[in-house]
Write a protein that holds these residues in place. Structure first.
Motif, PDB file in Angstrom:
ATOM      1  N   GLN A 147       0.825  -1.208   0.000  1.00 22.95           N
ATOM      2  CA  GLN A 147       0.000   0.000   0.000  1.00 22.95           C
ATOM      3  C   GLN A 147       0.860   1.258   0.000  1.00 22.95           C
ATOM      4  O   GLN A 147       0.651   2.186  -0.791  1.00 22.95           O
ATOM      5  CB  GLN A 147      -0.892   0.019   1.249  1.00 22.95           C
ATOM      6  N   LEU A 148       1.833   1.284   0.892  1.00 20.28           N
ATOM      7  CA  LEU A 148       2.664   2.479   1.036  1.00 20.28           C
ATOM      8  C   LEU A 148       3.567   2.689  -0.181  1.00 20.28           C
ATOM      9  O   LEU A 148       3.791   3.829  -0.601  1.00 20.28           O
ATOM     10  CB  LEU A 148       3.492   2.375   2.317  1.00 20.28           C
ATOM     11  N   VAL A 149       4.118   1.595  -0.731  1.00 22.21           N
ATOM     12  CA  VAL A 149       4.981   1.738  -1.914  1.00 22.21           C
ATOM     13  C   VAL A 149       4.186   2.309  -3.082  1.00 22.21           C
ATOM     14  O   VAL A 149       4.631   3.240  -3.768  1.00 22.21           O
ATOM     15  CB  VAL A 149       5.596   0.378  -2.285  1.00 22.21           C
ATOM     16  N   LEU A 150       2.990   1.762  -3.329  1.00 22.25           N
ATOM     17  CA  LEU A 150       2.180   2.254  -4.445  1.00 22.25           C
ATOM     18  C   LEU A 150       1.743   3.696  -4.212  1.00 22.25           C
ATOM     19  O   LEU A 150       1.655   4.485  -5.146  1.00 22.25           O
ATOM     20  CB  LEU A 150       0.958   1.353  -4.634  1.00 22.25           C
ATOM     21  N   GLU A 151       1.467   4.051  -2.960  1.00 20.82           N
ATOM     22  CA  GLU A 151       1.025   5.405  -2.631  1.00 20.82           C
ATOM     23  C   GLU A 151       2.147   6.415  -2.775  1.00 20.82           C
ATOM     24  O   GLU A 151       1.932   7.536  -3.249  1.00 20.82           O
ATOM     25  CB  GLU A 151       0.480   5.421  -1.206  1.00 20.82           C
ATOM     26  N   ILE A 152       3.371   6.043  -2.395  1.00 26.01           N
ATOM     27  CA  ILE A 152       4.491   6.995  -2.367  1.00 26.01           C
ATOM     28  C   ILE A 152       5.348   6.907  -3.628  1.00 26.01           C
ATOM     29  O   ILE A 152       5.756   7.923  -4.192  1.00 26.01           O
ATOM     30  CB  ILE A 152       5.350   6.751  -1.115  1.00 26.01           C
ATOM     31  N   CYS A 153       5.625   5.677  -4.070  1.00 31.13           N
ATOM     32  CA  CYS A 153       6.555   5.467  -5.186  1.00 31.13           C
ATOM     33  C   CYS A 153       5.868   5.046  -6.469  1.00 31.13           C
ATOM     34  O   CYS A 153       6.526   4.966  -7.517  1.00 31.13           O
ATOM     35  CB  CYS A 153       7.590   4.404  -4.824  1.00 31.13           C
ATOM     36  N   GLY A 154       4.584   4.770  -6.396  1.00 30.74           N
ATOM     37  CA  GLY A 154       3.894   4.278  -7.579  1.00 30.74           C
ATOM     38  C   GLY A 154       4.291   2.853  -7.900  1.00 30.74           C
ATOM     39  O   GLY A 154       4.958   2.177  -7.119  1.00 30.74           O
TER      40      GLY A 154
END
Length: 804
Positions: free
Chosen positions: A382-389
């Motif tokens: 979740q966090l990777v997709l939210e921050i780094c795409g």
């Protein structure tokens, strides 16, 4: 474990202030070691936006800035920060603001003129607000913040950093979620765990995983994420929470793994997918393998060190630290997330073997929840997709061998007896429910209630009945347990007059001008070889240092080291003693069978003297301490008991200046001068006198007995005899004391003569005999009879001749 109060209250928010909350945690067994505000108190600081910046007309390094402070306030502020630019937002201290000053002082901001230009406030750096020591420039704020907003609210500065000192068994509290679970159970406040939702795979990519050694790795979960922007900036809220938990921001991907570890207690690792060579295999290392770690250290693997490998070889120490060859960098485009469960026994001690530690090893060696691998992967995704795409593939979850969760029983009656409070079965069941412990209860024939509790996957510390009783006591509240006086009668037992305490032994040595020392029981193996001729002492399995690898068999070596330490610091007179245990193998016990039961641990008393016999003074010439000084101290120490000395050799002592100490014919220790070989090896400028005896022998005392003081004159006679040089004077004294009648009060040696008129190998000993009778005056005839008997005893037993 460090964390911020605001982060904790995001998961559970009890109606307690910070002092009440920290007290509750401490009394429940989670000791709060420190609780500090994240920022010192200050007022009158808001978010300001620089709308113009012009060069100061009278100073090269100053600028005159127009600052929008909100609410229609446009301020003119003189600033010398090198990073001030038009459009940036920074903290503004308004006129009247109060800032933290040095040494606890308070600075008030006033309108002032700087080089002829009025300044209506101050643009602030982090140091001027007390947030850090950085004063290289203004504290740049998030551009989305509104001008005029209070800086304390904007940066969430009304927060506290809490440090909890956890015991090794509470690995479940090495996360915010774990602490929140505890607070919820203690207060009954609702728990709001992080909302972790499965991320739907948008690409089919997987990376193969194999677990070759399930005894080391029980579960391995992973996911491929492609097309990420690893150079993306971590959000300020994440950086703030990480910093307040003692973690510095590194990069977005690393920050995300650290954040999930702190939030859920799930250590993660991220690989650069393009650097992996073939499938990941978790196995134990091989003797010829090396690995370059992320900290720059190259380590040699061993057969008991668990490693993460691929076709190229080891790429990480499992549960400890990743390898340099596959690390994710700012240029990484495709990554592979790892969330594994490693058995604590496979991780414990390995990091210390390589002389470093990590947050991951700290958790894995204590026990990590083996049921939150998927939650950790999903939260990190979740966090990777939210921050780094990026695009996430399906989760790979290999389960090999997970720990069993055997049920633990607890008897309510037993809990009442241990805790001292009769908590009802219903209340105990409620406590287990709040702690997340699955349980069932049954009633026995005698009316007792027995709980059968199954520990959850995150609790590795619940194994026996006492563990459950402790949980009941913690949640019930130690403050709620009344202080009860003991119900057993307390009888004062007087010490036996025939025994002497070790405190009395210490006092007597202190009276003799010795200073007590306390040394480690584990020493250098070379000391044992030098001072005890012990080539195979008891070894320490995990020594704290190479020079502390064996258990001592004597106290002398440590005292010699104390003397050397002080002599090297120019102390010319050193007198030390120690009361401590020595360690010997019990008779018939081999190395492989060694246990606590197979080790003898007697208490010994030892003292050592070095340098001058007495403190330097004008009334007595200086002389170096010798054997007879130590002998005199020994006699005072054991008095009123009487010891005998028997010449004997000892590996630590000077040949011819050492003796075995005998008490009632039994050897109890040694006394003598340190061997010249060791004096030279350990660089001691003068001889050292040492003595070591059994403490048990010193604790035997003599019960004081009344004896009438005679009002009649006594008789004193002298006797001089010639004996062989090899016969100790103590043996002659002992024979006289045993063989002469009761009217003889004391026998002592007052003169020794060698020289002219004496045969080679002979010496003259002169004895003084004191006689006394409390009822009558002794006659010359009685005194002559005693002296004749003394002469006869010495002639018969030692072939002594009357000196003429």
């Amino acid at each position: 474990m460090e964390f911020s109060e605001r982060w904790l209250r995001a998961l559970v928010d009890p109606a307690l202030n910070i002092d009440e909350l920290t007290h509750l945690l401490t009394m429940s067994g989670l000791e709060v070691e420190a609780c500090e505000p994240v920022a010192p108190p200050f007022t009158g600081v808001v978010v300001g936006q620089v709308v113009a910046a012009e060069k100061h007309p009278n100073a090269d390094r100053l600028k005159v800035c127009r600052v929008d402070a909100g609410e229609g306030r446009m301020l003119s502020i003189v600033c010398g920060a090198p990073n001030v630019t038009i459009g940036m937002k920074a903290p503004v201290a308004l006129v009247g603001a109060k800032l933290p000053g040095p040494d606890g002082t308070v600075l008030e901001i006033r309108r002032t003129a700087m080089r002829g230009v009025d300044s209506e406030g101050m643009l602030c750096s982090a140091r001027e607000l007390g947030l850090s020591d950085d004063h290289s420039g203004l504290l740049a704020l998030d551009p989305t913040l509104s001008a005029g907003a209070g800086i304390r609210d904007a940066l969430d500065l009304d927060d506290h950093r809490i440090t909890v000192k956890l015991t090794p068994n509470r690995a479940d509290c090495l996360s915010i979620l774990g602490i929140a679970r505890e607070v919820s159970a203690l207060t009954g406040s609702p728990l709001r765990p992080p909302d972790v939702k499965p991320v739907v795979a948008s690409i089919p990519d997987r990376h193969p995983v194999r677990i070759s050694d399930p005894t080391g790795c029980g579960r391995f979960t992973g996911r491929v994420i492609r097309n990420v922007n690893a150079a993306a900036k971590s959000p300020d809220w994440m950086i703030s929470r990480l910093e307040r938990a003692g973690q510095r921001s590194i990069s977005a991907l690393v920050d995300i793994t650290n954040y999930v570890m702190l939030e859920l207690g799930r250590p993660l690792h991220v690989y650069d997918l393009e650097k992996l060579r073939g499938p990941i295999d978790v196995r134990f290392g091989r003797a010829d393998e090396k690995l370059l770690l992320l900290n720059g250290q190259t380590v040699d693997l061993a057969a008991d060190v668990l490693a993460i490998t691929d076709d190229s070889g080891p790429i990480g120490l499992a549960g400890i630290m990743g390898g340099e060859s596959t690390k994710a960098e700012l240029t990484t485009r495709h990554c592979f997330l790892e969330a594994a469960f490693f058995h604590p026994d496979a991780i414990a001690g390995r990091a210390r073997r390589y002389n470093f530690g990590s947050d991951a090893s700290h958790r894995f060696e204590r026990g990590v929840d083996f049921d939150n691998n998927l939650a950790g992967i999903e939260r990190a995704t979740q966090l990777v997709l939210e921050i780094c795409g990026g695009e996430a593939g399906p989760v790979v979850d290999e389960v090999a061998l997970l720990p069993g969760r055997p049920a633990v029983t607890m008897r309510v009656a037993r809990a009442h007896k241990v805790i001292g409070v009769a908590a009802g079965a219903e209340a105990i069941g409620g406590i287990f429910t709040r702690l997340g412990l699955t349980h069932e209860s049954t009633k026995t024939a005698d009316g007792d209630v027995v709980f059968r509790v199954t520990p959850p996957s995150f609790r590795f510390d619940i194994a026996i009945e006492e563990d459950l009783i402790e949980e009941v006591a913690r949640v019930y509240g130690f403050d709620n347990i009344p202080a009860m006086p003991p119900v057993a009668p307390a009888a004062m037992r007087s010490p036996s007059e025939s025994r002497r305490s070790l405190h009395a032994v210490r006092d007597r040595l202190a009276d003799l001008d010795y200073h007590e020392v306390v040394n480690f029981s584990f020493v250098d193996a070379q000391w044992e070889k030098d001072f005890a001729d012990c080539a195979n002492p008891i070894g320490v399995l995990n020594p704290i240092a190479s020079q502390m690898s064996v258990m001592r068999t004597n106290l002398v070596a440590s005292l010699v080291d104390n003397i050397r330490y002080n002599a090297n610091r120019k102390h010319g007179r050193v007198r030390v003693f120690e009361v401590g245990r020595v360690f010997h193998r019990a008779p018939g016990v081999a190395d492989g069978e060694l246990s606590v039961a197979g080790i003898d641990q007697p208490l010994h008393v030892a003292f050592a003297a070095f340098g001058d016999a007495s403190e330097e003074q004008w009334g007595e010439p200086r002389r170096v301490v010798d054997f007879f000084d130590a002998k005199g101290d020994l006699e005072v120490l054991v008095a009123p008991l009487v010891v005998a000395l028997e010449p004997a050799a000892h590996p630590a002592l000077h040949p011819g200046r050492s003796a075995r100490v005998l008490l009632a014919g039994r050897a109890i220790g040694w006394i003598g001068e340190l061997h010249p070989r060791w004096q030279q090896k350990y660089e001691l400028p003068q001889p050292v006198m040492v003595c070591e005896i059994e403490a048990q022998a010193l604790t035997a005392g003599v019960v004081p007995a009344y004896r009438e003081v005679s009002r009649l004159p006594g008789v004193r006679r002298d006797l001089a005899v010639v004996v062989d040089e090899s016969i100790p004077a103590g043996e002659l004294l002992s024979a006289l004391r045993k063989g002469l009648p009761e009217i003889v009060e004391q026998v002592e040696v007052f003169d020794v003569y060698r020289g002219k008129g004496m045969e080679k190998g002979k010496r003259s000993l002169a004895f003084r005999v004191h006689m006394q009778d409390t009822r009558r005056t002794l006659t010359d005839a009685e005194a002559d009879d005693v002296m004749a008997l003394a002469r006869s005893l010495l002639e018969q037993d030692f072939d002594a001749q009357l000196r003429k």
